[in-house]
Design an enzyme around this catalytic site. Sequence first.
Site, PDB file in Angstrom:
ATOM      1  N   GLU A 151      -1.102  -3.553   5.033  1.00  0.00           N
ATOM      2  CA  GLU A 151      -0.655  -2.225   5.471  1.00  0.00           C
ATOM      3  C   GLU A 151      -1.845  -1.260   5.487  1.00  0.00           C
ATOM      4  O   GLU A 151      -2.659  -1.271   4.571  1.00  0.00           O
ATOM      5  CB  GLU A 151       0.425  -1.714   4.499  1.00  0.00           C
ATOM      6  CG  GLU A 151       0.985  -0.370   4.855  1.00  0.00           C
ATOM      7  CD  GLU A 151       1.461  -0.296   6.305  1.00  0.00           C
ATOM      8  OE1 GLU A 151       2.347  -1.088   6.665  1.00  0.00           O
ATOM      9  OE2 GLU A 151       0.943   0.539   7.059  1.00  0.00           O
ATOM     10  N   LEU A 153      -1.310   2.235   6.268  1.00  0.00           N
ATOM     11  CA  LEU A 153      -0.864   3.638   6.283  1.00  0.00           C
ATOM     12  C   LEU A 153      -1.596   4.450   5.227  1.00  0.00           C
ATOM     13  O   LEU A 153      -2.105   3.911   4.239  1.00  0.00           O
ATOM     14  CB  LEU A 153       0.652   3.722   6.073  1.00  0.00           C
ATOM     15  CG  LEU A 153       1.259   3.259   4.742  1.00  0.00           C
ATOM     16  CD1 LEU A 153       1.068   4.257   3.624  1.00  0.00           C
ATOM     17  CD2 LEU A 153       2.740   2.997   4.941  1.00  0.00           C
ATOM     18  N   ARG A 154      -1.640   5.766   5.484  1.00  0.00           N
ATOM     19  CA  ARG A 154      -2.238   6.691   4.506  1.00  0.00           C
ATOM     20  C   ARG A 154      -1.141   7.562   3.927  1.00  0.00           C
ATOM     21  O   ARG A 154      -0.287   8.065   4.685  1.00  0.00           O
ATOM     22  CB  ARG A 154      -3.250   7.608   5.186  1.00  0.00           C
ATOM     23  CG  ARG A 154      -4.471   6.918   5.717  1.00  0.00           C
ATOM     24  CD  ARG A 154      -5.202   7.798   6.697  1.00  0.00           C
ATOM     25  NE  ARG A 154      -4.371   8.072   7.867  1.00  0.00           N
ATOM     26  CZ  ARG A 154      -4.717   8.871   8.889  1.00  0.00           C
ATOM     27  NH1 ARG A 154      -5.861   9.498   8.864  1.00  0.00           N
ATOM     28  NH2 ARG A 154      -3.918   9.054   9.918  1.00  0.00           N
ATOM     29  N   GLU A 155      -1.140   7.751   2.623  1.00  0.00           N
ATOM     30  CA  GLU A 155      -0.194   8.703   2.044  1.00  0.00           C
ATOM     31  C   GLU A 155      -0.459  10.064   2.661  1.00  0.00           C
ATOM     32  O   GLU A 155      -1.604  10.411   2.949  1.00  0.00           O
ATOM     33  CB  GLU A 155      -0.369   8.773   0.526  1.00  0.00           C
ATOM     34  CG  GLU A 155       0.141   7.518  -0.160  1.00  0.00           C
ATOM     35  CD  GLU A 155      -0.174   7.482  -1.654  1.00  0.00           C
ATOM     36  OE1 GLU A 155      -0.472   8.535  -2.232  1.00  0.00           O
ATOM     37  OE2 GLU A 155      -0.123   6.388  -2.223  1.00  0.00           O
ATOM     38  N   PHE A 249     -13.660  10.500   7.911  1.00  0.00           N
ATOM     39  CA  PHE A 249     -14.182  10.070   6.593  1.00  0.00           C
ATOM     40  C   PHE A 249     -15.666  10.418   6.432  1.00  0.00           C
ATOM     41  O   PHE A 249     -16.408   9.725   5.759  1.00  0.00           O
ATOM     42  CB  PHE A 249     -13.922   8.567   6.359  1.00  0.00           C
ATOM     43  CG  PHE A 249     -12.458   8.281   6.176  1.00  0.00           C
ATOM     44  CD1 PHE A 249     -11.912   8.163   4.912  1.00  0.00           C
ATOM     45  CD2 PHE A 249     -11.604   8.193   7.271  1.00  0.00           C
ATOM     46  CE1 PHE A 249     -10.553   7.950   4.746  1.00  0.00           C
ATOM     47  CE2 PHE A 249     -10.239   7.993   7.112  1.00  0.00           C
ATOM     48  CZ  PHE A 249      -9.711   7.870   5.844  1.00  0.00           C
ATOM     49  N   GLY A 257     -10.488   9.050  -3.914  1.00  0.00           N
ATOM     50  CA  GLY A 257      -9.619   8.738  -5.058  1.00  0.00           C
ATOM     51  C   GLY A 257      -8.367   8.066  -4.522  1.00  0.00           C
ATOM     52  O   GLY A 257      -8.411   7.427  -3.472  1.00  0.00           O
ATOM     53  N   CYS A 260      -5.666   3.475  -3.692  1.00  0.00           N
ATOM     54  CA  CYS A 260      -6.172   2.317  -2.940  1.00  0.00           C
ATOM     55  C   CYS A 260      -7.691   2.156  -2.975  1.00  0.00           C
ATOM     56  O   CYS A 260      -8.189   1.150  -3.479  1.00  0.00           O
ATOM     57  CB  CYS A 260      -5.691   2.394  -1.494  1.00  0.00           C
ATOM     58  SG  CYS A 260      -3.911   2.184  -1.373  1.00  0.00           S
ATOM     59  N   ARG A 328      -3.209   9.408  -8.696  1.00  0.00           N
ATOM     60  CA  ARG A 328      -3.931   8.235  -9.206  1.00  0.00           C
ATOM     61  C   ARG A 328      -5.404   8.334  -8.795  1.00  0.00           C
ATOM     62  O   ARG A 328      -5.718   8.544  -7.635  1.00  0.00           O
ATOM     63  CB  ARG A 328      -3.294   6.943  -8.650  1.00  0.00           C
ATOM     64  CG  ARG A 328      -1.919   6.662  -9.264  1.00  0.00           C
ATOM     65  CD  ARG A 328      -1.270   5.414  -8.699  1.00  0.00           C
ATOM     66  NE  ARG A 328      -0.619   5.621  -7.420  1.00  0.00           N
ATOM     67  CZ  ARG A 328       0.138   4.713  -6.786  1.00  0.00           C
ATOM     68  NH1 ARG A 328       0.343   3.532  -7.345  1.00  0.00           N
ATOM     69  NH2 ARG A 328       0.693   4.978  -5.634  1.00  0.00           N
TER      70      ARG A 328
HETATM   71  P1  NAD Z   1       3.962   1.792  -5.816  1.00  0.00           P
HETATM   72  O1  NAD Z   1       3.525   1.684  -7.216  1.00  0.00           O
HETATM   73  O2  NAD Z   1       4.313   3.127  -5.240  1.00  0.00           O
HETATM   74  O3  NAD Z   1       5.242   0.849  -5.574  1.00  0.00           O
HETATM   75  C1  NAD Z   1       5.356  -0.462  -6.053  1.00  0.00           C
HETATM   76  C2  NAD Z   1       6.807  -0.707  -6.428  1.00  0.00           C
HETATM   77  O4  NAD Z   1       7.008  -2.082  -6.744  1.00  0.00           O
HETATM   78  C3  NAD Z   1       7.287   0.073  -7.641  1.00  0.00           C
HETATM   79  O5  NAD Z   1       8.404   0.877  -7.279  1.00  0.00           O
HETATM   80  C4  NAD Z   1       7.678  -1.004  -8.657  1.00  0.00           C
HETATM   81  O6  NAD Z   1       8.759  -0.631  -9.468  1.00  0.00           O
HETATM   82  C5  NAD Z   1       8.021  -2.146  -7.746  1.00  0.00           C
HETATM   83  N1  NAD Z   1       8.016  -3.483  -8.360  1.00  0.00           N
HETATM   84  C6  NAD Z   1       7.107  -4.029  -9.216  1.00  0.00           C
HETATM   85  N2  NAD Z   1       7.473  -5.287  -9.537  1.00  0.00           N
HETATM   86  C7  NAD Z   1       8.627  -5.561  -8.884  1.00  0.00           C
HETATM   87  C8  NAD Z   1       9.468  -6.670  -8.790  1.00  0.00           C
HETATM   88  N3  NAD Z   1       9.196  -7.815  -9.461  1.00  0.00           N
HETATM   89  N4  NAD Z   1      10.582  -6.602  -8.021  1.00  0.00           N
HETATM   90  C9  NAD Z   1      10.862  -5.468  -7.356  1.00  0.00           C
HETATM   91  N5  NAD Z   1      10.087  -4.367  -7.381  1.00  0.00           N
HETATM   92  C10 NAD Z   1       8.979  -4.414  -8.139  1.00  0.00           C
HETATM   93  O7  NAD Z   1       2.819   1.095  -4.945  1.00  0.00           O
HETATM   94  P2  NAD Z   1       2.364   1.443  -3.443  1.00  0.00           P
HETATM   95  O8  NAD Z   1       1.459   2.625  -3.455  1.00  0.00           O
HETATM   96  O9  NAD Z   1       3.558   1.435  -2.572  1.00  0.00           O
HETATM   97  O10 NAD Z   1       1.453   0.172  -3.126  1.00  0.00           O
HETATM   98  C11 NAD Z   1       2.005  -1.125  -2.974  1.00  0.00           C
HETATM   99  C12 NAD Z   1       0.927  -2.049  -2.421  1.00  0.00           C
HETATM  100  O11 NAD Z   1       0.533  -1.598  -1.123  1.00  0.00           O
HETATM  101  C13 NAD Z   1      -0.357  -2.095  -3.248  1.00  0.00           C
HETATM  102  O12 NAD Z   1      -0.887  -3.381  -3.183  1.00  0.00           O
HETATM  103  C14 NAD Z   1      -1.275  -1.125  -2.526  1.00  0.00           C
HETATM  104  O13 NAD Z   1      -2.641  -1.426  -2.730  1.00  0.00           O
HETATM  105  C15 NAD Z   1      -0.875  -1.358  -1.092  1.00  0.00           C
HETATM  106  N6  NAD Z   1      -1.110  -0.221  -0.197  1.00  0.00           N
HETATM  107  C16 NAD Z   1      -0.843   1.040  -0.619  1.00  0.00           C
HETATM  108  C17 NAD Z   1      -1.038   2.119   0.242  1.00  0.00           C
HETATM  109  C18 NAD Z   1      -0.767   3.524  -0.215  1.00  0.00           C
HETATM  110  O14 NAD Z   1      -1.230   4.463   0.459  1.00  0.00           O
HETATM  111  N7  NAD Z   1      -0.049   3.746  -1.313  1.00  0.00           N
HETATM  112  C19 NAD Z   1      -1.515   1.886   1.541  1.00  0.00           C
HETATM  113  C20 NAD Z   1      -1.752   0.578   1.953  1.00  0.00           C
HETATM  114  C21 NAD Z   1      -1.542  -0.481   1.072  1.00  0.00           C
END
Ligand code: NAD
Length: 425
Positions: A151, A153-155, A249, A257, A260, A328
């Site tokens: 993925e 996407l950017r928050e 960027f 920060g 990711c 974070r």
């Molecule tokens: P997050 O912490 O917001 O969400 C993860 C969720 O997974 C949590 O709600 C947690 O309770 C749940 N979880 C953990 N173990 C579980 C299980 N066994 N069964 C069901 N649910 C479970 O994380 P995020 O920011 O959404 O990131 C998720 C992944 O995507 C990471 O690998 C991150 O690096 C990647 N990513 C994040 C972004 C971003 O901008 N946040 C962008 C691209 C990729």
Amino acid sequence: MKILIVGTGYVGTTTGLIFCEMGHRVTGLDLDECKIQALQAGKLHFYEPGLGDLLTKHAAAQNIYFTKRTKEAVEENDVIFICVGTPQNSDGGADLSYVKNVAEAIGKYMNNYKIIVTKSTVPVGTAELVTNWIKKSQEDLIPFDVVSNPEFLREGSAVQDALNPDRIVIGATSEKARSIMKELYKDFHCPIVETNPKASEMIKYAANSFLAMKISFINELARLCDELNINVNDVSRGIGLDQRIGPLFLRAGMGYGGSCFPKDVNALIQTAKENGQPLSILESVVKVNAEQPLYLMEKIKDALGGNLKNKTIGVFGVAFKANTDDTRESASLKLIEHLLAEEAEIRAHDPIVKMEKEHQFRTIEETVTGADAVVICTDWDEYKNLDWASLKSLMKQTYLFDFCNMVDKEKVKSIGFQYMGVANH
Ligand code: NAD
């Protein structure tokens, strides 16, 4: 197609709702009771512009539902997206324990052919690990395929990013899985990069590391520009207009920060070390980024006479960037830590983030009252066009550190502020 999203955080919730927009039926599974309860009640448990409206729309149309029941969720769905967290381990590598738990649960409860898609950011080789974890937990040998589909996407702009991606990357080994994935994404108008899982996993880390490298490059260059009295914004514009470089960027500031970049750059460095091929450029990227809040804190300290003890600093913004409540690895929090270590008093403000009561103030006016200096750390729109003249009247001293290079410096100087940006000369 019936889709299961495992992990309803930033990525999982957005991905699920975007698939609803594309006409699919989605189940969101999470182990966190509070998150599931909030989503079932139609409320997001985090801040993301535009996503709440999609939740309301698709919950009302019954296109999405949320559950804690893993067995039923696995049994009832055909394509399972793993969207759980992959935080940083103590050695800098990615902690795959959440991914492993999900894979084992899928193996245990699988009742027919499934495609398991890793959307979480995972190191090279994880698709193979997921395959083995599933196989080991299966009682009966039921066929399945594992696909890597990272993925990007950017928050803060997750909805737009997920609806209009620059590209979709599909790393698959089986033709069947590849064609189902392409069918799933058929209404997205962007190139699809079809490759194997290892290359797909590498693409995600390489993309984030490259963007982090741009940020550290401009921040280190800004330090030299500071010495030479050069406006780094002009340099960014001058190089960013070169199509080979691109403008994004390249804004000098507090450093990267968020959830990711820091962990992903470190994880790639760790992969490189493990494979005997160190990535020295990325090691420097991390070093420059870690130094940046300290470098900027020293600027504040110098301006305020070399001592911050009992100086009151108003901090504008604690989120790691605008339009998110995510703190974070926020550079703002790192700067606050350095300021507190120098015994400064902190009065912080953020339009969305809630932090400890003793430091946080509700309004901008309260935040600057009695302050020796204001530091802009997050580029929230709210801070762009403030009534600086009236804010000045509330402050003890009139130092303004604009570490987002976002306010009209001539204007604030004419009001009587001592202005300092990041090489914003
Ligand atoms: P997050 O912490 O917001 O969400 C993860 C969720 O997974 C949590 O709600 C947690 O309770 C749940 N979880 C953990 N173990 C579980 C299980 N066994 N069964 C069901 N649910 C479970 O994380 P995020 O920011 O959404 O990131 C998720 C992944 O995507 C990471 O690998 C991150 O690096 C990647 N990513 C994040 C972004 C971003 O901008 N946040 C962008 C691209 C990729």
